[in-house]
Design a protein around this motif. Structure first.
Motif, PDB file in Angstrom:
ATOM      1  N   LEU A  93      46.187  63.863  57.836  1.00 20.53           N
ATOM      2  CA  LEU A  93      47.048  64.845  58.488  1.00 20.53           C
ATOM      3  C   LEU A  93      48.447  64.264  58.684  1.00 20.53           C
ATOM      4  N   TRP A  94      48.510  63.027  59.084  1.00 16.18           N
ATOM      5  CA  TRP A  94      49.795  62.372  59.294  1.00 16.18           C
ATOM      6  C   TRP A  94      50.589  62.328  57.996  1.00 16.18           C
ATOM      7  N   ARG A  95      49.916  62.002  56.880  1.00 14.57           N
ATOM      8  CA  ARG A  95      50.599  61.975  55.578  1.00 14.57           C
ATOM      9  C   ARG A  95      51.015  63.377  55.157  1.00 14.57           C
ATOM     10  N   ASP A 102      56.041  78.389  57.026  1.00 16.16           N
ATOM     11  CA  ASP A 102      55.980  77.742  55.706  1.00 16.16           C
ATOM     12  C   ASP A 102      55.310  76.383  55.801  1.00 16.16           C
ATOM     13  N   GLY A 103      55.602  75.645  56.870  1.00 16.29           N
ATOM     14  CA  GLY A 103      54.972  74.337  57.050  1.00 16.29           C
ATOM     15  C   GLY A 103      53.470  74.447  57.231  1.00 16.29           C
ATOM     16  N   ILE A 104      53.030  75.402  58.045  1.00 16.05           N
ATOM     17  CA  ILE A 104      51.586  75.607  58.264  1.00 16.05           C
ATOM     18  C   ILE A 104      50.923  76.041  56.965  1.00 16.05           C
ATOM     19  N   LYS A 105      51.569  76.923  56.208  1.00 12.15           N
ATOM     20  CA  LYS A 105      51.013  77.374  54.925  1.00 12.15           C
ATOM     21  C   LYS A 105      50.822  76.188  53.977  1.00 12.15           C
ATOM     22  N   THR A 106      51.803  75.316  53.915  1.00  6.30           N
ATOM     23  CA  THR A 106      51.703  74.134  53.064  1.00  6.30           C
ATOM     24  C   THR A 106      50.593  73.215  53.555  1.00  6.30           C
ATOM     25  N   LEU A 107      50.503  73.016  54.863  1.00  5.61           N
ATOM     26  CA  LEU A 107      49.437  72.167  55.410  1.00  5.61           C
ATOM     27  C   LEU A 107      48.059  72.735  55.087  1.00  5.61           C
ATOM     28  N   ARG A 108      47.917  74.043  55.134  1.00  9.58           N
ATOM     29  CA  ARG A 108      46.614  74.651  54.833  1.00  9.58           C
ATOM     30  C   ARG A 108      46.201  74.435  53.387  1.00  9.58           C
ATOM     31  N   PRO A 112      50.831  59.737  67.461  1.00  8.12           N
ATOM     32  CA  PRO A 112      50.641  60.219  66.089  1.00  8.12           C
ATOM     33  C   PRO A 112      49.919  59.207  65.193  1.00  8.12           C
ATOM     34  N   GLU A 113      50.125  57.938  65.441  1.00 11.47           N
ATOM     35  CA  GLU A 113      49.468  56.926  64.614  1.00 11.47           C
ATOM     36  C   GLU A 113      47.948  56.966  64.759  1.00 11.47           C
ATOM     37  N   GLU A 114      47.472  57.525  65.876  1.00 12.49           N
ATOM     38  CA  GLU A 114      46.034  57.589  66.129  1.00 12.49           C
ATOM     39  C   GLU A 114      45.400  58.844  65.532  1.00 12.49           C
ATOM     40  N   TRP A 115      46.203  59.736  64.954  1.00 12.22           N
ATOM     41  CA  TRP A 115      45.671  60.940  64.341  1.00 12.22           C
ATOM     42  C   TRP A 115      44.970  60.593  63.044  1.00 12.22           C
ATOM     43  N   ARG A 140      58.632  70.303  59.008  1.00 10.00           N
ATOM     44  CA  ARG A 140      57.883  69.337  59.816  1.00 10.00           C
ATOM     45  C   ARG A 140      58.304  69.424  61.277  1.00 10.00           C
ATOM     46  N   GLN A 141      59.597  69.465  61.520  1.00 12.73           N
ATOM     47  CA  GLN A 141      60.075  69.536  62.894  1.00 12.73           C
ATOM     48  C   GLN A 141      59.640  70.834  63.565  1.00 12.73           C
TER      49      GLN A 141
END
Length: 163
Positions: free
Chosen positions: A98-100, A143-149, A91-94, A110-111
């Motif tokens: 996106l990581w934030r 909901d997580g994907i919606k927020t990420l978008r 994940p650190e290499e992403w 998130r999980q």
């Protein structure tokens, strides 16, 4: 008030039958014991003239539910764990943004996003991990994907910003 030992002697077989009918023979004795431990604590507060049999059936029913829920959360033994090799690295290499953005999501969202979209787990397994329902796991991931978008720019948006 009758001594509690008399209550156990009189109603014990009936409570065991209820536990066996609800749980099966493997977990019935544990539920029976839990029923009478809980009943022993509550017995002094039982109102005079209360229906002791109905009260014990209610306690046994609740203890059977507790046993069922506890067994649903226990891991299921398997011969070998499936290998799920990572396709994207650590994940650190992403992408740091996106990581934030993932880190800013509520824990359940998130999980659910990570377990479903990165680890490839079905919602049923995510629900087992969280102790919730399949629908709740699906909702958390959505909901997580919606927020990420809304918080993480898409690659096309990044190109336009860079121009």
């Amino acid at each position: 008030m009758r001594p509690f030992e008399e209550i156990v002697t009189e109603y014990g077989p009936m409570v065991l039958r209820v536990c066996r009918a609800v749980l099966g023979p493997q977990d019935a004795e544990d539920a029976w014991s839990e029923t009478f431990l809980a009943a022993l604590k509550a017995y002094p507060d039982l109102p005079p003239g209360a229906n002791v049999e109905a009260w014990l059936v209610t306690v046994a029913h609740r203890k059977a539910i507790d046993v069922t829920r506890a067994s649903a959360r226990r891991p299921v033994p398997v011969e070998a764990l499936p290998e799920r090799p990572s396709r994207v690295g650590r994940p650190e290499e992403w992408d740091g943004d996106l990581w934030r953005a993932l880190g800013a999501l509520p824990v359940r969202q998130r999980q659910a996003v990570v377990y479903h979209y990165l680890a490839g787990l079905p919602y049923k397994e995510i629900a087992a991990l969280h102790g919730g329902s399949t629908d709740a796991a699906r909702r958390a991931a959505a909901d997580g994907i919606k927020t990420l978008r809304t918080t993480y720019p898409r690659p096309a948006e990044q190109r336009e910003v860079a121009r």
